[in-house]
Scaffold this active site. Structure first.
Site, PDB file in Angstrom:
ATOM      1  N   THR A  27       0.885  -1.070   0.088  1.00 25.13           N
ATOM      2  CA  THR A  27       0.054  -0.063   0.189  1.00 25.13           C
ATOM      3  C   THR A  27       1.091   1.230  -0.119  1.00 25.13           C
ATOM      4  OG1 THR A  27      -0.067   0.143   2.640  1.00 25.13           O
ATOM      5  CG2 THR A  27      -1.736  -1.234   1.366  1.00 25.13           C
ATOM      6  N   ALA A  56       3.136  -1.021   4.858  1.00 27.24           N
ATOM      7  CA  ALA A  56       2.259   0.086   5.184  1.00 27.24           C
ATOM      8  C   ALA A  56       3.475   1.288   5.160  1.00 27.24           C
ATOM      9  CB  ALA A  56       1.735  -0.216   6.579  1.00 27.24           C
ATOM     10  N   VAL A  82       7.334  -2.240   7.016  1.00 27.04           N
ATOM     11  CA  VAL A  82       7.474  -0.887   7.210  1.00 27.04           C
ATOM     12  C   VAL A  82       8.080  -0.172   5.829  1.00 27.04           C
ATOM     13  CG1 VAL A  82       8.067   1.372   8.474  1.00 27.04           C
ATOM     14  CG2 VAL A  82       7.289  -0.745   9.640  1.00 27.04           C
ATOM     15  N   LYS A  83       7.365   0.537   5.197  1.00 26.00           N
ATOM     16  CA  LYS A  83       7.568   1.083   3.943  1.00 26.00           C
ATOM     17  C   LYS A  83       8.222   2.406   4.131  1.00 26.00           C
ATOM     18  CE  LYS A  83       5.726   0.909  -0.930  1.00 26.00           C
ATOM     19  NZ  LYS A  83       4.707   0.863  -1.546  1.00 26.00           N
ATOM     20  N   VAL A  84       9.411   2.808   3.656  1.00 26.41           N
ATOM     21  CA  VAL A  84      10.010   4.185   3.819  1.00 26.41           C
ATOM     22  C   VAL A  84      10.480   4.601   2.561  1.00 26.41           C
ATOM     23  CG1 VAL A  84      10.790   3.399   6.254  1.00 26.41           C
ATOM     24  CG2 VAL A  84      12.452   3.178   4.442  1.00 26.41           C
TER      25      VAL A  84
END
Ligand code: G3P
Length: 217
Positions: A27, A56, A82-84
């Site tokens: 996402t 996310a 965790v998307k960074v």
């Protein structure tokens, strides 16, 4: 090659997941906007449907704030990645969160050097955006091939998650190059089943079957 679905639409995720087509979900803030739902609530629901990684994305721009957001997102479920973003602060966040044992997906990658940095910072996934490079007349698939070569040269375990996939050809080429994962919208995944000769052949079979006058049931 693993299939991730690039959406926050839970009905679409459920449908593809029931068919065994979903190894994970990605996402981003634009997809959360499109869903019209609260990020925590919808992400939790997705994590309940899919057992693989669910990305996310943080929305802060400084490392300290990204780390805090990442820790909060990681609390949603054990399968959160965790998307960074691929910025210097995003790389710092990647190093800290991966050191804590969280999966990290480094996104908005547009160069091989960026992918090299993400691997050195301990990323679980690197997300090179194919379609957006094609949009500016560069070849996004060349980037996937370059990252594959570089990671293999040095034994980096970061998985190449080919993103911004727009066409069936992108999927085929990513599989041939050896991307570990591809993420695509449900419409692109469904379009992979289509072929003009399948439609033509089926049409002929139906016409001939009608002429037999038979029934199976
Ligand atoms: O998940 C991010 C990426 O897949 C976005 O794709 O089509 O908006 O460039 P697109």
């Amino acid at each position: 090659m693993k299939f991730f679905v690039d959406t926050a639409d839970v009905d679409a995720i459920r449908e593809l997941n029931d068919l065994g087509m979903v190894d994970g979900v990605t996402t981003n803030p634009s997809l959360i906007l499109k869903s019209g739902r609260d990020i925590i609530e919808v992400t939790k629901e997705i994590c309940g449907i899919v057992s693989g990684p669910v990305s996310a994305e943080v929305v802060a721009l400084t490392a300290d704030e990204m780390i805090a957001e990442g820790r909060k997102l990681a609390e949603i479920a054990p399968n959160i990645a965790v998307k960074v973003p691929l910025t210097w602060d995003g790389l710092k966040t990647c190093k800290v969160l991966s050191g804590e044992g969280h999966m990290v997906n480094v996104t908005l990658c547009f160069s091989a050097n960026q992918a090299l940095l993400a691997a050195k910072a301990g990323a679980t996934f690197i997300s090179p955006f194919i379609g957006r490079l094609d949009d500016i007349n560069l070849d996004g698939l060349d980037l996937i091939a370059d990252i594959r070569t570089i990671y293999d040269n040095y034994g980096f375990e970061t998985q190449i998650l080919a993103a911004s996939i727009r066409t069936a050809n992108h999927v085929t080429q990513c599989a041939l190059i050896g991307a570990d994962v591809m993420t695509a919208p449900p419409s692109v995944i469904k379009a992979l089943a289509g072929h003009v000769l399948t439609d033509k052949g089926l049409d002929q079979f139906m016409k001939d079957w009608a002429k037999t006058g038979q029934k199976i049931l």
